[in-house]
Design an enzyme around this catalytic site. Sequence first.
Site, short mmCIF file in Angstrom:
data_model
loop_
_atom_site.label_atom_id
_atom_site.label_comp_id
_atom_site.label_asym_id
_atom_site.label_seq_id
_atom_site.Cartn_x
_atom_site.Cartn_y
_atom_site.Cartn_z
N GLU A 101 7.75 1.10 4.95
CA GLU A 101 7.22 0.09 5.86
C GLU A 101 7.41 -1.28 5.20
O GLU A 101 7.17 -1.43 4.00
CB GLU A 101 5.72 0.34 6.10
N HIS B 217 4.05 7.12 3.77
CA HIS B 217 4.96 5.99 3.61
C HIS B 217 4.50 5.07 2.49
O HIS B 217 3.35 5.14 2.06
CB HIS B 217 5.14 5.20 4.92
N HIS C 145 0.83 -1.21 0.00
CA HIS C 145 0.00 0.00 0.00
C HIS C 145 0.86 1.25 0.00
O HIS C 145 2.05 1.21 0.29
CB HIS C 145 -0.98 0.02 1.18
CO CO Z 1 1.18 1.29 6.31
#
Ligand code: CO
Length: 132
Positions: free
Chosen positions: A128, A79, A7
């Site tokens: 991440e 992120h 994502h």
């Molecule tokens: Co995230």
Amino acid sequence: VIGRLNHIAIAVPDLDAAAAAYRDVLGVDVSEPTPLPEHGVTVRFVDLPNTRIELLQPLGEDSPIASFLERSGAGGLHHVCFEVKDVVAARDALKAAGARPLGEPKLGAHGKPVLFLHPGDLSGVLVELEQA
Ligand code: CO
């Protein structure tokens, strides 16, 4: 080490305004708001054929995205999340390659182990890693 893009997270000051823009300008479906108090955010999801966008609004006093929004009030890229097979093995490999893990792996917003990497090593973008 790095797998699929899971994502892209975008911090926004007004979740409903952001959802309306994504819906009306880009013509995509946006989920209803989901509060995640233990992560200090309320999130609305945009599912695309190959990945997901997460619109994040601060929730509560100690939101991890509050200081980000103080610097960029209109919102912005917070992120990107890549999938890895094993977050601890990925941490060790990326650390050896010069990345700086931020803390230890912990349970992320989707109930899977995650780890963040310092943006200073990766073109200014917080990364991440999520165990797939
Ligand atoms: Co995230």
